[in-house]
Write a protein that holds these residues in place. Structure first.
Motif, PDB file in Angstrom:
ATOM      1  N   CYS A 100       0.852  -1.207   0.000  1.00 54.86           N
ATOM      2  CA  CYS A 100       0.000   0.000   0.000  1.00 54.86           C
ATOM      3  C   CYS A 100       0.879   1.246   0.000  1.00 54.86           C
ATOM      4  CB  CYS A 100      -0.906   0.006   1.231  1.00 54.86           C
ATOM      5  SG  CYS A 100      -1.889  -1.476   1.427  1.00 54.86           S
ATOM      6  N   LYS A 101       1.461   1.533  -1.154  1.00 54.62           N
ATOM      7  CA  LYS A 101       2.527   2.542  -1.195  1.00 54.62           C
ATOM      8  C   LYS A 101       2.039   3.977  -1.023  1.00 54.62           C
ATOM      9  CE  LYS A 101       5.596  -0.139  -4.136  1.00 54.62           C
ATOM     10  NZ  LYS A 101       5.628  -0.498  -5.556  1.00 54.62           N
ATOM     11  N   TRP A 102       0.722   4.173  -1.108  1.00 57.19           N
ATOM     12  CA  TRP A 102       0.212   5.547  -1.015  1.00 57.19           C
ATOM     13  C   TRP A 102      -0.430   5.866   0.331  1.00 57.19           C
ATOM     14  CZ3 TRP A 102      -2.372   7.409  -6.237  1.00 57.19           C
ATOM     15  CH2 TRP A 102      -1.354   7.596  -7.189  1.00 57.19           C
ATOM     16  N   GLN A 103      -0.127   5.027   1.339  1.00 53.69           N
ATOM     17  CA  GLN A 103      -0.750   5.269   2.651  1.00 53.69           C
ATOM     18  C   GLN A 103      -0.352   6.594   3.274  1.00 53.69           C
ATOM     19  OE1 GLN A 103      -0.406   2.535   5.889  1.00 53.69           O
ATOM     20  NE2 GLN A 103      -1.383   0.903   4.718  1.00 53.69           N
ATOM     21  N   ASN A 104       0.760   7.186   2.808  1.00 52.38           N
ATOM     22  CA  ASN A 104       1.167   8.463   3.409  1.00 52.38           C
ATOM     23  C   ASN A 104       0.533   9.667   2.695  1.00 52.38           C
ATOM     24  OD1 ASN A 104       2.620   8.194   1.119  1.00 52.38           O
ATOM     25  ND2 ASN A 104       4.637   8.350   2.056  1.00 52.38           N
ATOM     26  N   MET A 105      -0.491   9.396   1.877  1.00 56.91           N
ATOM     27  CA  MET A 105      -1.273  10.486   1.276  1.00 56.91           C
ATOM     28  C   MET A 105      -2.725  10.324   1.715  1.00 56.91           C
ATOM     29  SD  MET A 105      -0.255  11.284  -2.590  1.00 56.91           S
ATOM     30  CE  MET A 105      -0.096   9.692  -3.311  1.00 56.91           C
ATOM     31  N   ASP A 122      -6.335  12.879  -1.744  1.00 58.05           N
ATOM     32  CA  ASP A 122      -5.188  13.097  -2.640  1.00 58.05           C
ATOM     33  C   ASP A 122      -4.959  11.883  -3.538  1.00 58.05           C
ATOM     34  OD1 ASP A 122      -4.675  15.633  -1.920  1.00 58.05           O
ATOM     35  OD2 ASP A 122      -2.831  15.238  -0.807  1.00 58.05           O
ATOM     36  N   GLN A 123      -5.086  10.695  -2.958  1.00 55.52           N
ATOM     37  CA  GLN A 123      -4.913   9.487  -3.777  1.00 55.52           C
ATOM     38  C   GLN A 123      -5.882   9.520  -4.951  1.00 55.52           C
ATOM     39  OE1 GLN A 123      -5.294   5.878  -1.449  1.00 55.52           O
ATOM     40  NE2 GLN A 123      -4.157   6.755   0.247  1.00 55.52           N
ATOM     41  N   TYR A 142      -9.502  -3.245   4.649  1.00 56.46           N
ATOM     42  CA  TYR A 142     -10.181  -4.554   4.724  1.00 56.46           C
ATOM     43  C   TYR A 142     -11.154  -4.747   3.555  1.00 56.46           C
ATOM     44  CZ  TYR A 142      -8.324  -4.072   9.445  1.00 56.46           C
ATOM     45  OH  TYR A 142      -7.483  -3.875  10.519  1.00 56.46           O
ATOM     46  N   TYR A 143     -10.763  -4.283   2.386  1.00 59.73           N
ATOM     47  CA  TYR A 143     -11.661  -4.377   1.239  1.00 59.73           C
ATOM     48  C   TYR A 143     -11.391  -5.594   0.356  1.00 59.73           C
ATOM     49  CZ  TYR A 143      -7.659  -2.117  -1.110  1.00 59.73           C
ATOM     50  OH  TYR A 143      -6.413  -1.819  -1.585  1.00 59.73           O
ATOM     51  N   ARG A 144     -10.275  -6.274   0.555  1.00 59.95           N
ATOM     52  CA  ARG A 144      -9.932  -7.376  -0.352  1.00 59.95           C
ATOM     53  C   ARG A 144     -10.578  -8.695   0.061  1.00 59.95           C
ATOM     54  NH1 ARG A 144      -5.422  -7.142  -4.059  1.00 59.95           N
ATOM     55  NH2 ARG A 144      -5.505  -9.399  -4.038  1.00 59.95           N
ATOM     56  N   ASN A 145     -10.875  -9.522  -0.934  1.00 54.90           N
ATOM     57  CA  ASN A 145     -11.471 -10.827  -0.648  1.00 54.90           C
ATOM     58  C   ASN A 145     -10.480 -11.973  -0.874  1.00 54.90           C
ATOM     59  OD1 ASN A 145     -11.221 -10.955  -3.382  1.00 54.90           O
ATOM     60  ND2 ASN A 145     -13.421 -11.013  -3.823  1.00 54.90           N
ATOM     61  N   LYS A 146      -9.223 -11.616  -1.141  1.00 59.39           N
ATOM     62  CA  LYS A 146      -8.248 -12.689  -1.386  1.00 59.39           C
ATOM     63  C   LYS A 146      -6.841 -12.180  -1.052  1.00 59.39           C
ATOM     64  CE  LYS A 146      -6.374 -15.558  -5.050  1.00 59.39           C
ATOM     65  NZ  LYS A 146      -6.163 -15.679  -6.475  1.00 59.39           N
ATOM     66  N   LEU A 147      -6.104 -12.972  -0.294  1.00 59.91           N
ATOM     67  CA  LEU A 147      -4.683 -12.661  -0.074  1.00 59.91           C
ATOM     68  C   LEU A 147      -3.897 -13.955  -0.118  1.00 59.91           C
ATOM     69  CD1 LEU A 147      -4.352 -10.028   2.820  1.00 59.91           C
ATOM     70  CD2 LEU A 147      -3.984  -9.651   0.381  1.00 59.91           C
ATOM     71  N   GLU A 148      -2.689 -13.854  -0.630  1.00 60.41           N
ATOM     72  CA  GLU A 148      -1.800 -15.016  -0.640  1.00 60.41           C
ATOM     73  C   GLU A 148      -0.567 -14.671   0.186  1.00 60.41           C
ATOM     74  OE1 GLU A 148      -1.080 -16.825  -4.388  1.00 60.41           O
ATOM     75  OE2 GLU A 148       0.741 -17.831  -3.692  1.00 60.41           O
ATOM     76  N   MET A 188     -10.656   0.899  -7.223  1.00 55.54           N
ATOM     77  CA  MET A 188     -10.858  -0.450  -6.692  1.00 55.54           C
ATOM     78  C   MET A 188      -9.831  -0.769  -5.592  1.00 55.54           C
ATOM     79  SD  MET A 188     -13.268  -1.638  -8.656  1.00 55.54           S
ATOM     80  CE  MET A 188     -13.255  -3.398  -8.401  1.00 55.54           C
ATOM     81  N   PHE A 189      -8.716  -0.028  -5.571  1.00 57.23           N
ATOM     82  CA  PHE A 189      -7.607  -0.412  -4.684  1.00 57.23           C
ATOM     83  C   PHE A 189      -7.043   0.783  -3.914  1.00 57.23           C
ATOM     84  CE2 PHE A 189      -7.579  -3.188  -8.465  1.00 57.23           C
ATOM     85  CZ  PHE A 189      -7.932  -4.380  -7.827  1.00 57.23           C
ATOM     86  N   PRO A 190      -7.764   1.225  -2.853  1.00 56.84           N
ATOM     87  CA  PRO A 190      -7.265   2.335  -2.040  1.00 56.84           C
ATOM     88  C   PRO A 190      -5.843   2.075  -1.545  1.00 56.84           C
ATOM     89  CG  PRO A 190      -9.499   1.793  -1.406  1.00 56.84           C
ATOM     90  CD  PRO A 190      -9.080   0.740  -2.390  1.00 56.84           C
ATOM     91  N   HIS A 191      -5.093   3.144  -1.399  1.00 51.62           N
ATOM     92  CA  HIS A 191      -3.703   3.168  -0.914  1.00 51.62           C
ATOM     93  C   HIS A 191      -2.697   2.590  -1.901  1.00 51.62           C
ATOM     94  CE1 HIS A 191      -5.672   4.411   2.650  1.00 51.62           C
ATOM     95  NE2 HIS A 191      -6.235   3.241   2.846  1.00 51.62           N
TER      96      HIS A 191
END
Ligand SMILES: C[S@@+](CC[C@H](N)C(=O)[O-])C[C@H]1O[C@@H](n2cnc3c(N)ncnc32)[C@H](O)[C@@H]1O
Length: 476
Positions: free
Chosen positions: A83-88, A92-93, A127-133, A458-461
């Protein structure tokens, strides 16, 4: 001859947020990309790689922090590639995502287009994703504190995410804000159990070890699927792990495993074995046509489903609205995956024809029509560049609308040519990469003009932006 050292640029102001989530600076004519900086920061940049027209760098010193900068909420920010944009700020994102679409449409597309609609924000930004590996590794990424410890005291096992650009180094994750619980609880419990039992974490360099990956999927209704990937068929240890997950997490509705003896992590070519529960989850979405009607989607262990499912509804609804269906249309859904768009629009049109090259996705698409009692869809498995021919159109009827949702690389030139040949009244182009979308729309410009543009987050941060464009036939 020794290589000349790369330069250090001093007192550079960051001017933009762009490609691959990196911040952008300009030094004379040279564009410099740096991770984790924010527009408005004034920094020293050590160049680490140089190409013809740009270079990559890293910040060595902050002279001034930007007023736009905010505190990242994740303790892994700065190391994790996620999540490389968490510092904005989220506002702004969204602004930079919108700008990204405008920039590539001007720079690459060079076509005319109406004012871009304000980007649709995601209802949830955590907590928006429905899948993580998550990946097991015996080469844990060591932070400064770890490095102070004597080598024999360092914990080398990790369960988490890859460090960007390092295939064998894994960042051990304490808490991830991407997927709702029990994702964190399962990962932490499984890691603790594996350590207690002395199970070997995988070594991606030597291809040794036992535990490889754990994939967690969930639905908006709270169903959970867990798939554990082992490197070899050690029955006792596999049974121990599966029992542990089943008894510790009764919420897991589908527990599966894979024995992957190959050197790569891909499991789509492997057999996924059911340990307990059902072999699939059921996701639901409101039907855009029927009042209160709910559509169901079956998600197997390797099926594709949009990873931000609540926002996926808004994405599909955007494509639906831009299509402006009257009920009489034949629609082609190109790159249809598991037929989600096809089934989403089916009740509003005469017929939908979906094409996709992954055969198991086409089987899922058929099932998804069946379980929703949808009878006006047809699906074909095949490479679009070969499948979409004049014969195909003769067999399936000329489409009034083509909805296309290609992978990041965009559409093959042959597919674009064929769309120009077929010349439907409308093309609705859904894209996860506005740069390739701009390239393709420029080619379609021979017969089409851009009538509407709606970006969707679709993908905050992250820097990723989805974009939906309506193209209308201008030349008969
Ligand atoms: C962005 S996904 C589309 C997903 C789908 N529209 C959905 O929302 O669930 C792109 C799809 O294109 C498929 N694909 C990629 N290249 C293809 C090709 N040459 N021919 C047919 N399908 C292809 C991929 O397998 C993937 O399912």
């Amino acid at each position: 001859m020794p290589r000349r050292p790369y330069p250090l640029f001093e007192n550079v102001t960051i001017i933009d947020a762009g490609a691959e989530g990196k911040a952008v600076a300009r030094v004379d004519e040279l564009v410099v990309f740096v991770p984790f900086a924010v527009p408005g920061d004034v920094v020293d940049i050590q160049v680490v790689a140089r190409k013809k027209s740009f270079c990559e760098g890293r910040v060595t010193l902050y002279h001034k922090y930007s007023e736009r900068r905010i505190e990242a909420f994740c303790s892994h920010f700065g190391t994790c590639g996620g999540c490389k944009w968490q510092n904005m700020s989220y506002e702004d994102q969204l602004m930079y995502k919108q700008k990204q679409v405008d920039d590539v449409f001007q720079r690459i597309g060079k076509f005319e287009y109406p004012a871009i609609r304000p980007i649709l924000p995601s209802g949830q930004s955590t907590y928006y994703r429905n899948k993580l590996e998550y990946t097991f590794s015996n080469r844990r990424w060591l932070d400064r504190e770890d490095m102070q410890l004597p080598a024999e005291e360092r914990q080398m096992n990790a369960l988490g995410f890859h460090i960007p650009q390092l295939f064998d180094r894994i960042l051990d994750i304490d808490h991830c804000y991407l997927q709702p619980e029990p994702s964190n609880a399962i990962r932490l419990a499984v890691r603790a159990y594996a350590m207690e039992q002395g199970l070997e974490f995988y070594d991606a360099r030597t291809h040794t070890g036992f535990l490889r990956n754990i994939i967690i999927r969930n639905t908006t209704t709270g169903q959970v699927m867990v798939i554990v990937v082992f490197a070899r068929n050690d029955r006792e240890d596999i049974e121990g792990m599966m029992h542990f997950i089943k008894s510790s997490f009764p919420v897991v509705a589908s527990l599966m495993y894979v024995i992957n003896e190959k050197h790569n992590d891909v499991i789509t070519d492997q057999e996924v074995l059911l340990w307990s529960g059902d072999p699939f989850l059921l996701e639901t979405m409101p039907d855009p046509v029927g009042e209160g009607k709910i559509l169901k989607f079956r998600i197997g262990p390797i099926s594709f489903f949009q990873t931000n499912p609540k926002q996926a509804w808004h994405l599909y609804k955007t494509a639906f609205d831009l299509s402006g269906f009257t009920g009489s249309e034949v629609v082609y859904d190109l790159y249809c995956g598991t037929g989600t768009i096809s089934n989403f629009i089916a009740h509003a049109v005469k017929e939908v024809v979906g094409i996709e090259y992954v055969e198991s996705a086409i089987s899922d698409a058929h099932v998804n029509s069946e379980i929703n009692n949808i009878k006006n869809t047809r699906f074909y498995a095949g490479d679009l560049a070969k499948e979409l021919t004049a014969e195909f159109v003769a067999l399936n009827g000329k489409p009034d609308v083509i909805i296309t949702d290609p992978p990041r690389s965009g559409m093959h030139e042959k597919v674009i040519k064929q769309i120009l040949e077929i010349a439907p009244q409308k093309v609705v182009y859904v894209s996860c990469n506005p740069a390739t979308q701009a390239r393709d729309i420029a080619l379609l410009g021979e017969k089409y003009s851009v009538a509407d543009v709606q970006p969707v987050d679709m993908f905050p941060h992250t820097h990723h932006v989805e974009n939906v464009v309506l193209l209308k036939l201008t030349e008969k």
